[in-house]
Motif scaffolding. Structure first.
Motif, short mmCIF file in Angstrom:
data_model
loop_
_atom_site.label_atom_id
_atom_site.label_comp_id
_atom_site.label_asym_id
_atom_site.label_seq_id
_atom_site.Cartn_x
_atom_site.Cartn_y
_atom_site.Cartn_z
N ASN A 77 0.62 -1.07 0.03
CA ASN A 77 -0.02 -0.03 0.06
C ASN A 77 0.87 1.40 -0.03
O ASN A 77 0.52 2.09 0.84
N THR A 78 1.82 1.30 -0.77
CA THR A 78 2.89 2.26 -0.80
C THR A 78 3.13 2.68 -2.18
O THR A 78 3.44 2.09 -3.13
N VAL A 79 3.38 4.08 -2.42
CA VAL A 79 3.81 4.58 -3.79
C VAL A 79 5.15 5.39 -3.28
O VAL A 79 5.29 6.07 -2.27
N TYR A 80 6.29 5.14 -4.52
CA TYR A 80 7.46 6.03 -4.24
C TYR A 80 7.76 7.00 -5.13
O TYR A 80 7.02 6.95 -6.35
N LEU A 81 8.35 8.13 -4.65
CA LEU A 81 9.03 8.90 -5.83
C LEU A 81 10.54 8.98 -5.39
O LEU A 81 10.85 9.72 -4.44
N GLN A 82 11.25 8.40 -6.37
CA GLN A 82 12.56 8.35 -6.43
C GLN A 82 13.20 9.83 -7.09
O GLN A 82 12.70 9.91 -8.18
N MET A 83 13.56 10.56 -6.28
CA MET A 83 14.25 12.03 -6.77
C MET A 83 15.56 12.17 -7.01
O MET A 83 16.29 12.09 -6.05
N ASN A 84 16.21 12.09 -8.20
CA ASN A 84 17.50 12.30 -8.40
C ASN A 84 17.98 13.59 -9.22
O ASN A 84 17.02 14.06 -9.70
N SER A 85 19.22 13.71 -8.96
CA SER A 85 19.93 15.03 -9.66
C SER A 85 19.03 16.41 -9.14
O SER A 85 18.62 17.08 -9.96
N LEU A 86 18.61 16.39 -7.99
CA LEU A 86 17.93 17.13 -7.34
C LEU A 86 18.63 18.84 -7.54
O LEU A 86 19.54 19.11 -7.67
N LYS A 87 17.63 19.76 -7.75
CA LYS A 87 18.08 21.12 -8.03
C LYS A 87 17.31 22.11 -6.86
O LYS A 87 16.20 21.61 -6.41
N PRO A 88 17.93 23.10 -6.97
CA PRO A 88 17.09 24.13 -5.76
C PRO A 88 15.79 24.39 -6.14
O PRO A 88 15.06 24.41 -4.99
N GLU A 89 15.52 24.40 -7.17
CA GLU A 89 14.11 24.73 -7.76
C GLU A 89 12.93 23.58 -7.46
O GLU A 89 11.81 23.70 -7.76
N ASP A 90 13.79 22.52 -6.85
CA ASP A 90 12.79 21.49 -6.64
C ASP A 90 12.42 21.66 -5.07
O ASP A 90 11.59 20.64 -4.41
N THR A 91 12.88 22.63 -4.52
CA THR A 91 12.48 22.61 -2.97
C THR A 91 10.96 23.09 -3.13
O THR A 91 10.47 23.95 -3.76
N ALA A 92 10.45 22.25 -2.23
CA ALA A 92 8.79 22.51 -2.01
C ALA A 92 8.36 21.56 -1.03
O ALA A 92 9.05 20.33 -0.64
N VAL A 93 6.91 21.81 -0.77
CA VAL A 93 6.36 20.58 0.04
C VAL A 93 5.77 19.63 -0.79
O VAL A 93 5.16 19.99 -1.73
N TYR A 94 6.11 18.33 -0.83
CA TYR A 94 5.63 17.42 -1.77
C TYR A 94 4.46 16.58 -0.95
O TYR A 94 4.66 16.33 0.08
N SER A 95 3.43 16.31 -1.77
CA SER A 95 2.28 15.86 -1.09
C SER A 95 1.58 14.72 -2.02
O SER A 95 2.03 14.87 -3.42
N CYS A 96 1.13 13.68 -1.61
CA CYS A 96 0.88 12.53 -2.54
C CYS A 96 -0.86 12.58 -2.29
O CYS A 96 -1.20 12.91 -1.36
N ALA A 97 -1.52 11.97 -3.54
CA ALA A 97 -2.99 12.28 -3.44
C ALA A 97 -3.27 10.91 -4.13
O ALA A 97 -2.70 10.42 -4.96
N ALA A 98 -4.43 10.38 -3.90
CA ALA A 98 -5.17 9.38 -4.23
C ALA A 98 -6.47 9.29 -4.89
O ALA A 98 -7.08 10.19 -4.42
N GLY A 99 -6.79 8.89 -5.93
CA GLY A 99 -8.25 8.79 -6.46
C GLY A 99 -8.40 8.32 -7.61
O GLY A 99 -7.44 7.49 -8.26
N ARG A 100 -9.48 8.12 -8.09
CA ARG A 100 -9.81 7.45 -9.46
C ARG A 100 -9.99 8.55 -10.41
O ARG A 100 -10.96 9.40 -10.65
N THR A 101 -8.74 8.90 -11.08
CA THR A 101 -8.88 10.08 -11.90
C THR A 101 -9.31 9.95 -13.31
O THR A 101 -9.44 11.16 -13.98
#
Length: 124
Positions: A77-101
């Motif tokens: 029951n888990t989703v992952y986000l692997q983030m590589n080569s991070l940049k300063p502009e990636d700075t943020a609050v990251y939120s996950c969301a679920a639904g039938r889109t």
């Protein structure tokens, strides 16, 4: 009701990596599409990545394509986000969301359940 809890955020230097996790409280999570969105200070929330409920299709914003990888383990029951080569502009609050889109992966209104978010800070 689905509760989502993000983890894995933190402070990293530019060029570094982080892996975010989004853990759900119910097994029906496997029937939902899941998206990652981010919001930087003073900016609107924006789409980063999404994965179809089956895990066979992923979508990425142009700004993260080639650097971020979304994946899911429905048995956990888990989703992952692997983030590589991070940049300063990636700075943020990251939120996950679920639904039938129904294919509307980039729209915040397409998701029914949201986590509280995890802070990612990339220093230059």
């Amino acid at each position: 009701q689905v509760q989502l809890v993000e983890s894995g955020g933190g402070l990293v230097q530019a060029g570094g990596s982080l892996r975010l996790s989004c853990a759900a409280s119910v097994r029906t999570f496997s029937s939902y599409d899941v998206g990652w969105f981010r919001q930087a200070p003073g900016k609107e929330r924006e789409f980063a990545a999404a994965i179809r409920w089956s895990g066979d299709t992923a979508y990425y914003a142009d700004s993260v394509k080639g650097r971020f990888t979304i994946s899911r383990d429905n048995a956990k029951n888990t989703v992952y986000l692997q983030m590589n080569s991070l940049k300063p502009e990636d700075t943020a609050v990251y939120s996950c969301a679920a639904g039938r889109t129904y294919g509307e992966y980039t729209r915040t209104t397409a998701y029914d359940y949201w986590g509280q978010g995890t802070q990612v800070t990339v220093s230059s």
